[in-house]
Write a protein that holds these residues in place. Sequence first.
Motif, PDB file in Angstrom:
ATOM      1  N   GLY A   1     -14.320   4.191  10.032  1.00  0.00           N
ATOM      2  CA  GLY A   1     -14.604   3.055   8.972  1.00  0.00           C
ATOM      3  C   GLY A   1     -13.855   2.874   7.763  1.00  0.00           C
ATOM      4  O   GLY A   1     -13.355   1.968   7.462  1.00  0.00           O
ATOM      5  N   LEU A   2     -12.999   4.069   7.723  1.00  0.00           N
ATOM      6  CA  LEU A   2     -11.769   4.057   6.854  1.00  0.00           C
ATOM      7  C   LEU A   2     -10.631   4.647   7.763  1.00  0.00           C
ATOM      8  O   LEU A   2     -10.635   4.640   8.785  1.00  0.00           O
TER       9      LEU A   2
ATOM     10  N   GLN B   1      -5.805  -3.220   7.691  1.00  0.00           N
ATOM     11  CA  GLN B   1      -5.447  -1.999   7.157  1.00  0.00           C
ATOM     12  C   GLN B   1      -6.683  -1.478   6.372  1.00  0.00           C
ATOM     13  O   GLN B   1      -7.298  -2.295   5.448  1.00  0.00           O
ATOM     14  N   LYS B   2      -7.391  -0.260   6.790  1.00  0.00           N
ATOM     15  CA  LYS B   2      -8.728   0.148   6.112  1.00  0.00           C
ATOM     16  C   LYS B   2      -8.129   0.934   4.814  1.00  0.00           C
ATOM     17  O   LYS B   2      -6.801   1.496   4.715  1.00  0.00           O
ATOM     18  N   SER B   3      -8.847   1.108   3.702  1.00  0.00           N
ATOM     19  CA  SER B   3      -8.631   1.926   2.717  1.00  0.00           C
ATOM     20  C   SER B   3      -8.444   3.537   3.023  1.00  0.00           C
ATOM     21  O   SER B   3      -9.301   3.927   4.172  1.00  0.00           O
TER      22      SER B   3
ATOM     23  N   TYR C   1     -17.903   0.464  -4.812  1.00  0.00           N
ATOM     24  CA  TYR C   1     -19.264   0.328  -4.447  1.00  0.00           C
ATOM     25  C   TYR C   1     -20.237  -0.003  -5.758  1.00  0.00           C
ATOM     26  O   TYR C   1     -20.965  -0.664  -5.716  1.00  0.00           O
TER      27      TYR C   1
ATOM     28  N   THR D   1     -19.389  -3.836  -6.492  1.00  0.00           N
ATOM     29  CA  THR D   1     -19.569  -4.827  -5.463  1.00  0.00           C
ATOM     30  C   THR D   1     -21.139  -4.941  -5.076  1.00  0.00           C
ATOM     31  O   THR D   1     -22.077  -4.182  -4.816  1.00  0.00           O
TER      32      THR D   1
ATOM     33  N   ILE E   1     -15.854  -2.719   0.580  1.00  0.00           N
ATOM     34  CA  ILE E   1     -15.709  -1.257  -0.024  1.00  0.00           C
ATOM     35  C   ILE E   1     -14.722  -0.237   1.052  1.00  0.00           C
ATOM     36  O   ILE E   1     -14.268   0.782   0.522  1.00  0.00           O
ATOM     37  N   THR E   2     -14.624  -0.984   2.412  1.00  0.00           N
ATOM     38  CA  THR E   2     -13.798  -0.276   3.218  1.00  0.00           C
ATOM     39  C   THR E   2     -12.455  -0.878   3.236  1.00  0.00           C
ATOM     40  O   THR E   2     -11.492  -0.177   3.981  1.00  0.00           O
ATOM     41  N   LYS E   3     -11.939  -1.621   2.581  1.00  0.00           N
ATOM     42  CA  LYS E   3     -10.457  -2.274   2.346  1.00  0.00           C
ATOM     43  C   LYS E   3      -9.924  -1.931   1.063  1.00  0.00           C
ATOM     44  O   LYS E   3     -10.838  -1.593   0.257  1.00  0.00           O
ATOM     45  N   PRO E   4      -8.494  -1.763   1.260  1.00  0.00           N
ATOM     46  CA  PRO E   4      -7.993  -1.337  -0.115  1.00  0.00           C
ATOM     47  C   PRO E   4      -8.394  -2.433  -1.536  1.00  0.00           C
ATOM     48  O   PRO E   4      -8.384  -3.774  -1.002  1.00  0.00           O
TER      49      PRO E   4
ATOM     50  N   LYS F   1     -19.926  -3.688   3.144  1.00  0.00           N
ATOM     51  CA  LYS F   1     -19.092  -2.851   3.985  1.00  0.00           C
ATOM     52  C   LYS F   1     -17.613  -3.077   3.998  1.00  0.00           C
ATOM     53  O   LYS F   1     -16.740  -2.142   3.746  1.00  0.00           O
TER      54      LYS F   1
ATOM     55  N   ILE G   1       4.800   0.508   0.435  1.00  0.00           N
ATOM     56  CA  ILE G   1       5.108  -0.110   2.144  1.00  0.00           C
ATOM     57  C   ILE G   1       4.060  -1.403   2.029  1.00  0.00           C
ATOM     58  O   ILE G   1       2.949  -1.443   1.541  1.00  0.00           O
TER      59      ILE G   1
ATOM     60  N   GLU H   1      -3.184   3.456  -8.534  1.00  0.00           N
ATOM     61  CA  GLU H   1      -3.515   3.428  -6.994  1.00  0.00           C
ATOM     62  C   GLU H   1      -4.526   2.319  -6.901  1.00  0.00           C
ATOM     63  O   GLU H   1      -4.713   1.485  -7.745  1.00  0.00           O
ATOM     64  N   ARG H   2      -4.528   2.008  -5.568  1.00  0.00           N
ATOM     65  CA  ARG H   2      -5.500   0.756  -5.287  1.00  0.00           C
ATOM     66  C   ARG H   2      -6.791   1.555  -5.264  1.00  0.00           C
ATOM     67  O   ARG H   2      -7.194   2.502  -4.762  1.00  0.00           O
ATOM     68  N   LEU H   3      -7.836   0.602  -5.763  1.00  0.00           N
ATOM     69  CA  LEU H   3      -9.167   1.133  -5.884  1.00  0.00           C
ATOM     70  C   LEU H   3      -9.809   1.221  -4.526  1.00  0.00           C
ATOM     71  O   LEU H   3      -9.446   0.550  -3.661  1.00  0.00           O
ATOM     72  N   SER H   4     -10.533   2.307  -4.407  1.00  0.00           N
ATOM     73  CA  SER H   4     -11.197   2.510  -2.962  1.00  0.00           C
ATOM     74  C   SER H   4     -12.542   2.736  -3.141  1.00  0.00           C
ATOM     75  O   SER H   4     -13.164   2.566  -4.296  1.00  0.00           O
ATOM     76  N   TRP H   5     -13.361   3.228  -2.158  1.00  0.00           N
ATOM     77  CA  TRP H   5     -14.861   3.160  -1.860  1.00  0.00           C
ATOM     78  C   TRP H   5     -15.473   3.705  -3.126  1.00  0.00           C
ATOM     79  O   TRP H   5     -16.436   3.163  -3.578  1.00  0.00           O
TER      80      TRP H   5
ATOM     81  N   GLU I   1       5.208   7.790   1.707  1.00  0.00           N
ATOM     82  CA  GLU I   1       5.828   6.622   1.592  1.00  0.00           C
ATOM     83  C   GLU I   1       5.248   5.705   0.358  1.00  0.00           C
ATOM     84  O   GLU I   1       3.921   5.233   0.317  1.00  0.00           O
ATOM     85  N   ALA I   2       5.817   5.659  -0.466  1.00  0.00           N
ATOM     86  CA  ALA I   2       5.218   5.169  -1.908  1.00  0.00           C
ATOM     87  C   ALA I   2       4.840   3.608  -2.165  1.00  0.00           C
ATOM     88  O   ALA I   2       3.922   3.414  -2.763  1.00  0.00           O
TER      89      ALA I   2
ATOM     90  N   TYR J   1       0.636  -1.121   0.019  1.00  0.00           N
ATOM     91  CA  TYR J   1      -0.094  -0.174  -0.018  1.00  0.00           C
ATOM     92  C   TYR J   1       0.987   1.233  -0.056  1.00  0.00           C
ATOM     93  O   TYR J   1       2.062   1.296  -0.212  1.00  0.00           O
ATOM     94  N   TYR J   2       0.330   2.337   0.174  1.00  0.00           N
ATOM     95  CA  TYR J   2       1.261   3.617   0.399  1.00  0.00           C
ATOM     96  C   TYR J   2       0.700   4.483   1.591  1.00  0.00           C
ATOM     97  O   TYR J   2      -0.549   4.170   2.002  1.00  0.00           O
TER      98      TYR J   2
ATOM     99  N   LEU K   1       1.318  -3.822   3.521  1.00  0.00           N
ATOM    100  CA  LEU K   1       0.008  -3.281   4.136  1.00  0.00           C
ATOM    101  C   LEU K   1      -0.032  -3.852   5.502  1.00  0.00           C
ATOM    102  O   LEU K   1       0.296  -4.912   5.829  1.00  0.00           O
TER     103      LEU K   1
ATOM    104  N   GLN L   1      -7.996  10.204  -1.519  1.00  0.00           N
ATOM    105  CA  GLN L   1      -6.902   9.831  -2.560  1.00  0.00           C
ATOM    106  C   GLN L   1      -5.972  11.029  -2.730  1.00  0.00           C
ATOM    107  O   GLN L   1      -6.514  12.066  -3.092  1.00  0.00           O
TER     108      GLN L   1
END
Lengths: 573, 188
Positions: free
Chosen positions: B162-163, B182-184, A405, A408, A419-422, A416, B176, A397-401, B173-174, A360-361, B178, B188
């Motif tokens: 929630g996130l 870990q939440k999203s 949504y 899914t 959509i709340t995880k990477p 839930k 790293i 990037e990693r898709l997010s919510w 940190e480009a 992740y980042y 996970l 962005q």
Amino acid sequence: MLDTLKTINLNGTAYKANTYDAIVVGSGISGGWAAKELCEKGLKTLVLERGRNIEHVKDYHTAFKNPWDFTHRLVNTQKDKEECPIQSQAFDQGNKHFFVNDKEHPYIQENPFSWVRGYHVGGRSLTWGRQCYRLSDLDFEANLNEGIAVDWPIRYKDIAPWYDYVEKYVGISGRKEGLSQLPDGEFLPPIDLNCIEAYFEGSVKKNYTDRVVTPSRVANLTEAKDGRGPCQYRNLCSRGCPFSAYFSSNGVTLPAAAVTGNLTLISNAIVAEVIYDKEKKRAIGVRVIDTITKQETKYFAKIIFLNASTIATASILLNSTSEAFPQGLGNSSGQVGHNLMDHFQLAGASGIYEGFEDKYYFGRSPGSIHIPRFRNINAETKQKDFIRGYGIQGKGERLSWNDLYAQTEGVGASFKDKITKPGPWEVWLGGWGETLPYYDNKITLDPVAKDNWGLPILRISFEYGDNEKAMRKDIKQSCKEMLERAGFTNINAFDYDQPPGSAVHEMGTARMGHDPKTSVLNGNNQMHEVPNVFITDGSCMTSSATQNPSLTYMALTARACEYAVEGLKKGLL
Amino acid sequence: MNRRKAIIGLVGLTGAATASYFFYTQTKQEDLNQLDSNKLFIAELAETIIPRTTTPGAKDAKAEEIIILWLKECTDRKTRNNFIRGLEKLKSRCQAAFDKDFMHCSAQERQALLNQFEKEEKPFAPIFGKIQKKFLGTAFMPTLKEYTTKAYCTSFLGATQGLAYVLIPSRREACIPLQTSQKSWATQ
């Protein structure tokens, strides 16, 4: 025109009080540079800005807001869309105040053209994309080699030292690549590519010999510089940066101009026309309308820099008619307002990569990835369907919510959780293509319709040609192919037919050239016919190239300022 | 009215009468007060989509408030009408299926009902989907899901619990590892 002068010069003091060494029209990215350079060279300089004042940091009232602090959570209202059909495509609640209201500032689209504008001190230097790329001789020689429009009167060697000069001052993060078509510059450390971007870079290196993926070269400070920055990785640049970590007129050039004590900045001041004296064969000043009181004032100076932006500068010239210039100031060539260009964008592809699930980042990058032009660079890369080329910008990037949504299914705890995880990694690529200068793509002044200040309303007529259409197809195809070769899946190749103007890179309406018969400006951005007027915004561009153009405006401005001040010293202006 | 028929009516020129009736029903303004009077209902619908688990749910985040504001001020009329009619349709469907009011249904019954709705309202294949959206507005369930998600994820509780949310990261940190559970990132 001397009569005009006398009418306002009743007691002699008004003229004196309204007289400066230099006038700069516009305070955006090029106007800011003109102000700084001229003030630092000791000229008493008046900057005229048609919009309101924006004080650096103090007026960035949305900069620290969280999404939930906005009444509509950054979603535009229906009223926004109705009142600002053009600008609302570019703004959200966080930066709306840096865009004009379309209703208050109308223009006529003979065919669709999005004219995205910011009328305030700093102009679009507050909301720009911050990508900074040098043009090369591939660009400067193209018109001549292909017999298109007119030849640029300058070559890379003429502007290279000025690119050095502005880059060192602006602070641009980037990586040297040693490419002839995209010369390296004076860079701060680049913004690192994330896992998927780095993987994609490696894949392109392995699969292609004609192209590279590089971190975008952006005017975001990866290191502190001259009391500014460094970047805090908020990626909220267009709200104004409280850390001064990206380059804007408000944060950098205008303060530098002000500390000299030579700067006078007047906001809410529309320049209606440039006043020409046919005896002196010089422009002597400008007529200005106060946007609030509608009162007219004249200001005078030895030299005038027009930096109102491509379309507005051309409209000022066209509105500056006189006995000597019935077609508009310095427009005997008839080229003013013509050859309008914009980069065309949003053909490209996106894809999903299965892998790096454990990566992740942290921090939000204000940069992206860039693939410099790789078409028609040399004999091997020559295309049969089109001339010139395009650069690709992209992001991984990693898709997010906000994406997940819609893809899914179901509701409840499992929805839930998903959509709340990477989400999976995605790379998005889009081309920014060169548009050729077509005489018929133009702005004109409507003979009848007037705006709130009694000034003619602009008409814009613009259409892409076959070359641009052919290039769009290739962009879509090449983006798709690069993702396929890198092992991406769910590839979506797209070609969104956005209205021209959407790249907000208008150029070309007062082009540079060798010949006064076919161009408006010479190789020093000086009007062929009015030697004390200089134009260094996008209107000077003879061709559009593929590169984001602001850096070139900055370099040309600094160069023209030096030339103008030398000319003044020698008594030539 | 069958949607596919309506589209064919417009696109395939099978009759001006169909088209004008269709136009009337689509552009007629539904009573916006129905949104406020259904506030508790909308809150329960949102909670069904994003329930409280180990982290706050849609109701904790008061998702219904911003959903209603978006419907009133940020939504085209056709989509809004679909939403208001969708609420009523859902109520009567609930009554028919479980013989009780939605508010009295169990979480499982509520989920089953919404899942059923989602299946029925699935957009047509891409090309038809586009035309469908243009002429008919977005259907009820996609709007409900989209707005609930956005309302939750842009709220203080949703974004910060929630996130994961950081207003000023200060560093980049480009690439790293996970973190466990870990939440999203919320933004962005």
